[in-house]
Design a protein around this motif. Structure first.
Motif, PDB file in Angstrom:
ATOM      1  N   TYR A  58       0.828  -1.206   0.000  1.00 31.37           N
ATOM      2  CA  TYR A  58       0.000   0.000   0.000  1.00 31.37           C
ATOM      3  C   TYR A  58       0.866   1.260   0.000  1.00 31.37           C
ATOM      4  N   ILE A  59       1.876   1.293   0.835  1.00 33.36           N
ATOM      5  CA  ILE A  59       2.699   2.489   0.953  1.00 33.36           C
ATOM      6  C   ILE A  59       3.577   2.686  -0.278  1.00 33.36           C
ATOM      7  N   THR A  60       4.022   1.596  -0.897  1.00 37.91           N
ATOM      8  CA  THR A  60       4.773   1.719  -2.150  1.00 37.91           C
ATOM      9  C   THR A  60       3.910   2.381  -3.217  1.00 37.91           C
ATOM     10  N   GLU A  61       2.651   1.946  -3.327  1.00 34.93           N
ATOM     11  CA  GLU A  61       1.742   2.560  -4.301  1.00 34.93           C
ATOM     12  C   GLU A  61       1.427   3.997  -3.911  1.00 34.93           C
ATOM     13  N   TRP A  62       1.226   4.245  -2.636  1.00 29.94           N
ATOM     14  CA  TRP A  62       0.984   5.604  -2.142  1.00 29.94           C
ATOM     15  C   TRP A  62       2.112   6.523  -2.593  1.00 29.94           C
ATOM     16  N   ASN A  63       3.358   6.096  -2.347  1.00 29.19           N
ATOM     17  CA  ASN A  63       4.521   6.909  -2.708  1.00 29.19           C
ATOM     18  C   ASN A  63       4.613   7.114  -4.213  1.00 29.19           C
ATOM     19  N   SER A  64       4.208   6.128  -4.986  1.00 30.71           N
ATOM     20  CA  SER A  64       4.180   6.274  -6.440  1.00 30.71           C
ATOM     21  C   SER A  64       3.189   7.359  -6.851  1.00 30.71           C
ATOM     22  N   ARG A  65       2.064   7.416  -6.181  1.00 32.52           N
ATOM     23  CA  ARG A  65       1.037   8.417  -6.492  1.00 32.52           C
ATOM     24  C   ARG A  65       1.455   9.819  -6.078  1.00 32.52           C
ATOM     25  N   VAL A  66       2.252   9.914  -5.027  1.00 31.51           N
ATOM     26  CA  VAL A  66       2.767  11.220  -4.612  1.00 31.51           C
ATOM     27  C   VAL A  66       3.592  11.826  -5.745  1.00 31.51           C
TER      28      VAL A  66
ATOM     29  N   VAL B 187       1.421  -1.100  15.595  1.00 27.39           N
ATOM     30  CA  VAL B 187       1.684  -0.058  14.597  1.00 27.39           C
ATOM     31  C   VAL B 187       1.228  -0.538  13.227  1.00 27.39           C
ATOM     32  N   ASN B 188       1.613  -1.760  12.851  1.00 24.77           N
ATOM     33  CA  ASN B 188       1.224  -2.293  11.545  1.00 24.77           C
ATOM     34  C   ASN B 188      -0.284  -2.475  11.441  1.00 24.77           C
ATOM     35  N   TYR B 189      -0.922  -2.884  12.525  1.00 29.01           N
ATOM     36  CA  TYR B 189      -2.376  -3.057  12.544  1.00 29.01           C
ATOM     37  C   TYR B 189      -3.087  -1.728  12.271  1.00 29.01           C
ATOM     38  N   LEU B 190      -2.649  -0.670  12.942  1.00 30.69           N
ATOM     39  CA  LEU B 190      -3.299   0.625  12.773  1.00 30.69           C
ATOM     40  C   LEU B 190      -3.000   1.243  11.405  1.00 30.69           C
ATOM     41  N   ILE B 191      -1.782   1.093  10.919  1.00 32.41           N
ATOM     42  CA  ILE B 191      -1.466   1.609   9.577  1.00 32.41           C
ATOM     43  C   ILE B 191      -2.286   0.861   8.531  1.00 32.41           C
ATOM     44  N   TYR B 192      -2.316  -0.460   8.633  1.00 37.70           N
ATOM     45  CA  TYR B 192      -3.087  -1.273   7.688  1.00 37.70           C
ATOM     46  C   TYR B 192      -4.552  -0.835   7.685  1.00 37.70           C
ATOM     47  N   ASN B 193      -5.121  -0.710   8.858  1.00 42.92           N
ATOM     48  CA  ASN B 193      -6.532  -0.335   8.931  1.00 42.92           C
ATOM     49  C   ASN B 193      -6.771   1.087   8.458  1.00 42.92           C
ATOM     50  N   TYR B 194      -5.823   1.987   8.684  1.00 38.40           N
ATOM     51  CA  TYR B 194      -6.001   3.328   8.134  1.00 38.40           C
ATOM     52  C   TYR B 194      -5.975   3.268   6.607  1.00 38.40           C
ATOM     53  N   MET B 195      -5.097   2.458   6.042  1.00 36.67           N
ATOM     54  CA  MET B 195      -5.030   2.330   4.583  1.00 36.67           C
ATOM     55  C   MET B 195      -6.340   1.758   4.023  1.00 36.67           C
ATOM     56  N   ILE B 196      -6.945   0.801   4.708  1.00 38.33           N
ATOM     57  CA  ILE B 196      -8.235   0.246   4.279  1.00 38.33           C
ATOM     58  C   ILE B 196      -9.310   1.325   4.390  1.00 38.33           C
ATOM     59  N   TYR B 197      -9.324   2.015   5.523  1.00 33.34           N
ATOM     60  CA  TYR B 197     -10.280   3.112   5.729  1.00 33.34           C
ATOM     61  C   TYR B 197     -10.123   4.177   4.645  1.00 33.34           C
ATOM     62  N   PHE B 198      -8.893   4.592   4.383  1.00 37.88           N
ATOM     63  CA  PHE B 198      -8.608   5.607   3.372  1.00 37.88           C
ATOM     64  C   PHE B 198      -9.126   5.169   2.001  1.00 37.88           C
ATOM     65  N   GLN B 199      -8.833   3.932   1.622  1.00 40.01           N
ATOM     66  CA  GLN B 199      -9.244   3.445   0.303  1.00 40.01           C
ATOM     67  C   GLN B 199     -10.763   3.391   0.164  1.00 40.01           C
ATOM     68  N   ASN B 200     -11.436   2.925   1.189  1.00 43.38           N
ATOM     69  CA  ASN B 200     -12.894   2.831   1.134  1.00 43.38           C
ATOM     70  C   ASN B 200     -13.559   4.204   1.237  1.00 43.38           C
ATOM     71  N   THR B 201     -13.054   5.067   2.078  1.00 48.64           N
ATOM     72  CA  THR B 201     -13.655   6.380   2.292  1.00 48.64           C
ATOM     73  C   THR B 201     -13.473   7.295   1.084  1.00 48.64           C
ATOM     74  N   TYR B 202     -12.289   7.281   0.505  1.00 49.45           N
ATOM     75  CA  TYR B 202     -11.980   8.199  -0.591  1.00 49.45           C
ATOM     76  C   TYR B 202     -11.999   7.522  -1.960  1.00 49.45           C
ATOM     77  N   LYS B 203     -12.555   6.301  -1.994  1.00 49.18           N
ATOM     78  CA  LYS B 203     -12.730   5.556  -3.247  1.00 49.18           C
ATOM     79  C   LYS B 203     -11.427   5.455  -4.049  1.00 49.18           C
ATOM     80  N   GLN B 204     -10.385   5.029  -3.351  1.00 48.85           N
ATOM     81  CA  GLN B 204      -9.073   4.817  -3.949  1.00 48.85           C
ATOM     82  C   GLN B 204      -8.760   3.325  -3.871  1.00 48.85           C
TER      83      GLN B 204
END
Length: 146
Positions: free
Chosen positions: A85-93, A120-137
């Motif tokens: 997820y973060i690799t793709e995030w950084n690509s989009r930046v 830490v990994n649990y919360l980051i992972y869940n934020y990434m899921i939340y972000f993708q679902n909330t902002y349709k990414q």
């Protein structure tokens, strides 16, 4: 929204700069006169070498009501997903002409060679899921619609 993503990215960068492996997570839930839930999730280690604060309206309630429970996924699974997820995030930046710079303001320095621990990994992972679902990414692969 732009400010929230900036704060998240800055905080995740701070995590990536640390080299500690002991992590403790706590959720700061301060109530005001209306008894609203504070949407601030704080992650820190014992020696406070780093601190992560995720501020995004609705994330705390989403985490409590819709996220898979802790220990549902293995640490290895969470680390692998976060890395993707973060690799793709950084690509989009790096592609502001293609992806909204309001969503992807700064790169995240998440290093797979650092052991951040389960919480830490649990919360980051869940934020990434939340972000993708909330902002349709869709950052990478299957995204649970929880």
């Amino acid at each position: 929204m732009k400010k929230c993503i900036s704060i998240l990215i800055l905080i995740l960068t701070i995590i990536a700069c640390s080299t500690t492996s002991q992590n403790i997570a706590s959720t700061d839930a301060a109530s005001n006169s209306n008894k609203k839930i504070n949407d601030t999730v704080r992650i820190a280690n014992d020696s406070l070498e780093y601190e992560v604060i995720i501020i995004d309206n609705g994330f705390s309630s989403w985490l409590a009501s819709r996220a898979y429970p802790r220990n549902y996924h293995s640490l290895e699974y969470l680390e692998n997903k976060n890395n993707l997820y973060i690799t793709e995030w950084n690509s989009r930046v790096l592609q502001p002409q293609r992806y909204s710079p309001d969503l992807y303001e700064m790169s995240i320095n998440y290093r797979p060679d650092i052991h951040y621990g389960y919480e830490v990994n649990y919360l980051i992972y869940n934020y990434m899921i939340y972000f993708q679902n909330t902002y349709k990414q869709k950052l990478w692969g299957y995204v649970p619609s929880r």
